[in-house]
Design an enzyme around this catalytic site. Structure first.
Site, PDB file in Angstrom:
ATOM      1  CD  GLU A  98     -23.996  -3.623  50.154  1.00 25.65           C
ATOM      2  OE1 GLU A  98     -24.934  -4.267  48.931  1.00 25.65           O
ATOM      3  OE2 GLU A  98     -24.098  -2.517  49.595  1.00 25.65           O
ATOM      4  CB  CYS A 111     -26.428  -0.484  50.690  1.00 27.81           C
ATOM      5  SG  CYS A 111     -26.021   0.306  49.905  1.00 27.81           S
ATOM      6  CE  LYS A 123     -28.684  -4.050  49.619  1.00 26.68           C
ATOM      7  NZ  LYS A 123     -27.758  -3.238  49.073  1.00 26.68           N
TER       8      LYS A 123
END
Length: 567
Positions: free
Chosen positions: A44, A169, A133
């Protein structure tokens, strides 16, 4: 359908260093391609470093990051590596207006779009796809909901005929969202062949098994293997431990990287059968915490342009363990240990400090504080606690003077128990400086880590770095005759139990008494903790190793009249 060879590049990046991070991506991609990898995945926000906090709000930074991603794609293609698919994290732009006044801000040159936490797919000299994300964490050390706009679409790319879904994540920590969408078949009836997850997951003790258990659930949800690639290295008060891994579709871990080091995990996703790759051994819990402290300090020193550190060495356990951590982080030859004896300092403390420095190969110096204390006393004539604190602060002045003269980073050896209770003189040698390696380690654990480090040395046939007497003698600030810590505090094993319940589990006085703690101990501890917030706010940063560290995790007002009702 052919086998797919995948490389997970577990890298140590630096926030804002677009050129350095891009060079790291190029280097690791070349290594992965030489190993036959057709897909290379980075963590990330690799390109920008993580967390970038309000840097994300600068349009100039976002533009530079986008240009860097495009440049990486072009350079790989020019080197004949354009066929390799590279997935990496960076910052993007949502295109979503910021609300009222967006047009006026855009006209004036201010950014009108919200940043996103983005993954980009590079191939054939260009950015082929992007994913933003969805789930933005807003707890603990995370403030992403304040900074980023959430993504709304899923991204599935084809690599060597295999369907690879991308998530970032927190997207796998929350039910629903992109993972749930990718778990369903597409219009042609195809599912995923691999779920690739890019992570910037900070270390805390015991978190490794939580990650693998979570990935196992998602693997079973999408009926496909999960590849989890994580950052490694220190960034301010966060430590990223790596520990990247791969599960099969049933959730069993089949390949893994070691913790706290950069690694390129190359593994196979066969056309049929389970994925396979190398496995890294698990670390003992004490080694894990110790190495987290080492990694945090090493990253802070290196990334902020220092080459050496200086600290006060008293012969006690805290400074001894801190010095050992520093020697492991940057080399003993780059550690300056200063003994600053007062008229109350014992001979054994001075001897232990000298012995420690010799074991570590550190630059050892002795600077008595009596002449300076006498000069102050000639003007101030202090008594009692004020006199004790004067001695402690003179030591802080000495360390800062040496730092200014020679360019060392001052590091503070204080521990979490002292910080919690305010059992430290502010601006003294135990609390002054730029970084505190043991800030999130309670006193009881300090002794455990010291024992582990010495035993690890013995296992390797080396001399233990910490003198045995520094571990076994009663801790003392030595600011008055016969002083010990237990004159002012409960025994540390008891103190740390109460602190854990009060701070990390947020239990009040009633809950503490229900646990069976003595009312006098409870009242003393909660009073000390509540009164010390102002000290904690001024303490240097240090690596987070527990579920709740002082700093980003626990935010209380300094000016605060609430107190636990006492008997």
């Amino acid at each position: 359908m052919a086998d797919l060879r995948v490389a997970l590049a577990q890298v140590d990046t630096c926030v804002g260093d677009l050129d350095g991070n891009a060079a790291l991506v190029l280097e690791r991609t070349r290594e992965a391609a030489a190993a036959g990898a057709q897909l290379v995945a980075f963590p990330e926000m690799t390109l920008t470093g993580y967390p970038i906090e309000d840097l994300a709000l600068r349009a100039s930074f976002r533009r530079a990051a986008w240009d860097a991603a495009a440049d990486i794609a072009a350079r790989l293609d020019a080197e004949g590596l354009g066929a390799v698919t590279v997935v990496l994290g960076t910052v993007g732009t949502s295109g979503a207006p910021r609300g009222a006044g967006a047009a006026e801000r855009e006209a004036s040159g201010s950014p009108a779009d919200l940043p996103t936490n983005r993954a980009v797919v590079l191939r054939d000299g260009a950015v082929q796809a992007a994913y933003d994300k969805h789930h933005l964490p807003n707890y603990g050390v995370f403030d992403e909901f304040r900074i980023f706009a959430p993504g709304e679409t899923t991204t599935v790319v084809e690599v060597q005929g295999r369907r690879v879904g991308i998530a970032i994540c927190e997207d796998i920590w929350q039910d629903g969202g992109p993972v749930a969408e990718m778990a369903t078949l597409d219009e042609a009836g195809n599912g995923l062949d691999l779920l690739l997850v890019l992570n910037g997951s900070p270390y805390e003790e015991g978190k490794g098994h939580v990650r693998t258990d979570l990935a196992a659930r998602r693997a079973r949800e999408v009926s496909a293997p999960v590849a989890y690639v994580n950052l490694v290295g220190g960034q301010d008060d966060l430590v990223f431990d790596g520990g990247s891994f791969v599960t099969d579709a049933a959730g069993t871990v089949v390949a893994s990287s070691p913790q706290f080091v950069e690694d390129l995990l190359v593994w196979e996703l066969p056309a049929d059968g389970a994925p396979r790759g190398p496995r890294a051994p698990e670390l003992h819990p004490d080694e894990e915490v110790y190495r987290a402290c080492v990694t945090g300090l090493a990253g802070y020193v290196r990334k902020n342009g220092f080459r050496s550190v200086v600290l006060g060495v008293s012969g006690g356990i805290d400074s001894a363990l801190t010095a050992a951590v520093a020697a492991d982080a940057i080399g003993g030859e780059n550690v300056v240990g200063v003994s600053m004896p007062s008229r109350y300092s014992s001979d054994h403390s001075k001897d232990d400090a000298a012995d420690l420095a010799k074991r570590l190969g550190a630059d050892y110096r002795v600077q008595p504080i009596a002449p300076m204390v006498e000069a102050f006393q000639g003007e101030l004539a202090l008594e009692g606690v004020a006199e004790e604190n004067l001695q402690a602060r003179v030591r802080g002045v000495i360390l800062m003077a040496i730092s200014n003269r020679e360019g060392h980073l001052v590091i503070a050896p204080g521990n979490k128990s002292e910080l919690a209770t305010g059992y430290a003189t502010i601006y003294d040698a135990g609390s002054i400086g730029g970084f505190a390696p043991l800030k999130d380690v309670d006193k009881s654990r300090v002794w455990q880590l010291a024992r582990w480090r010495n035993n690890a040395a013995l296992d390797r046939g080396e001399i233990p770095p910490i003198p045995e007497s520094s571990i076994t003698k009663p801790p003392s600030a030595e600011l008055r005759p016969g002083q010990t810590d237990q004159d002012s505090l409960p025994p540390y094993d008891l103190l740390d139990e109460v602190l854990d319940a009060y701070i990390e589990h947020a239990e009040g006085r009633a809950e503490l008494l229900a646990r069976g703690f003595d009312p006098e101990v409870v009242d003393k501890v909660v009073t000390l903790v509540d009164r010390a917030e102002w000290k904690r706010r001024q303490y240097p940063p240090g690596p987070k190793v527990t579920a709740l560290a002082f700093g980003r995790d626990r935010r209380l007002p300094i000016t605060n009249r609430w107190r636990e009702p006492l008997a």
